[in-house]
Design an enzyme around this catalytic site. Structure first.
Site, short mmCIF file in Angstrom:
data_model
loop_
_atom_site.label_atom_id
_atom_site.label_comp_id
_atom_site.label_asym_id
_atom_site.label_seq_id
_atom_site.Cartn_x
_atom_site.Cartn_y
_atom_site.Cartn_z
CG LEU A 98 -1.84 -1.19 1.41
CD1 LEU A 98 -2.77 -1.19 2.97
CD2 LEU A 98 -3.00 -1.03 -0.06
CG ASP A 99 0.64 4.43 -2.88
OD1 ASP A 99 1.02 3.56 -3.64
OD2 ASP A 99 -0.45 5.62 -3.76
CE LYS A 100 5.92 8.44 5.43
NZ LYS A 100 7.24 9.15 5.44
#
Length: 330
Positions: free
Chosen positions: A139-141
């Site tokens: 997942l993106d940060k």
């Protein structure tokens, strides 16, 4: 461990990939360590950052950071009691095959050139060696929500294959600027990476591309508008059929309805005033096929700051029919 070395690329090594150059020079050093050292900028060629697949030329100088001696296991930092308690507090489900987390926004999944604290580094809290869980997807940060890790090599491989073959079903919730029209449909096209730093995915940017462009990949997202706050914002459920970097963010911005709080992929619509400017993208639901029986369905509650934004806009999760939403995304 050895100290920092500067080694010259020999004529016979001209054109070699950095990772393969290391493999020949230091066969005992794992490829994963080489990639990590590249991401952190500790391996450099003529003073510049490189990736594992970068090429070296005869006469160039390679900076080699301290490496473990043959037979020496690199030391891993010991997790603090606070970090152990923190990562265990994120667990929302666990069985013999996997652990599921509700990842908070702001916590990176993997390390990068400027990222020292990340979920992968916290997995030591659940075991070491073959018992240590392994990442299956990303997942993106700044995206919150469901993220799973596999228990052991066999489980990890099976789960990774399910993601790669698109047999998992992922549902994201987002707050979009304005209201997409039509209110239900598909967004598709080609996109490619426009650049990054040291292989750090968080610093990469994706751009629209044409079929046949070098590095272009097809991307498909299904969406449906769940609720509206006038014409200022809408609650959108999204299903990425493909899994490209930043896909949902790129697709909504391309429609002219960027995600609230997204500073990388924007549009001309103004954001509602007095709202927290965090990225409002949440991995709400993940459906995973099982070898036997029904699929495993995991859901993650909205983090409190995002829930506050939903409440402010009049979006209430307990008042929607999620089964209907899932049917519209099918």
């Amino acid at each position: 461990m050895s100290g920092v070395q500067t080694l010259k690329v020999e004529p016979s090594e001209d054109g070699s990939r950095v990772d393969r150059w290391f493999k020949r020079r230091f066969p005992h050093v794992p490829a994963t360590m080489v990639q990590k050292l590249c991401r952190k900028g500790q391996i450099r060629v003529d003073g510049g950052r490189v990736k594992g697949d970068s090429r070296v030329s005869a006469g160039q100088e390679v900076r080699v950071p301290p490496l473990p001696e043959p037979g020496e296991k690199p030391a891993r930092p010991t997790l603090s009691a606070e970090d152990t308690a923190f990562v265990k507090s994120l667990v929302i489900y666990e069985d013999d095959e996997l652990i599921a987390f509700n990842k908070p926004a702001g916590l990176a999944v993997q390390g990068g050139s400027k990222t020292q604290r990340h979920l992968d580094g916290l997995l030591d809290a659940f075991g070491t060696g073959l018992e240590r869980p392994r990442l299956v997807h990303r997942l993106d940060k700044d995206t919150s929500g469901v993220l799973i890790v596999g228990k052991g090599p066999r489980a990890t491989a099976r789960l990774a294959k399910a993601f790669q073959s698109h047999r998992t079903k992922k549902t994201y919730w987002a707050i979009a600027l304005g209201v997409p029209k039509p209110k239900q449909g598909e967004i598709k096209g080609f996109m490619k990476k426009a650049g990054g730093a040291g292989g750090d995915a968080e610093r990469e940017t994706m751009v629209a591309a044409s079929h046949g462009d070098p590095g272009a990949s097809h991307a498909l997202t299904r969406y449906t508008v769940v609720a509206e706050a006038g014409q200022k914002a809408s609650w959108v459920a999204l299903r990425p059929v493909t899994g490209r970097t930043h896909q949902l963010r790129v697709h909504l911005a391309a429609m002219g309805h960027a995600i609230l709080g997204d500073r990388k992929y924007t549009c001309d619509r103004p954001a509602p005033e007095d709202l927290d400017r965090r990225l409002c993208l949440h991995a709400r639901r993940l459906e995973i096929p099982r070898d036997k029986g029904a699929p495993l369905v995991l859901t993650a509650d909205l983090p409190k700051p995002t829930q506050k934004i939903f409440d402010t806009l009049g979006f209430f999760a307990n008042e929607i029919d999620e089964t209907r939403v899932e049917d519209e995304l099918a």
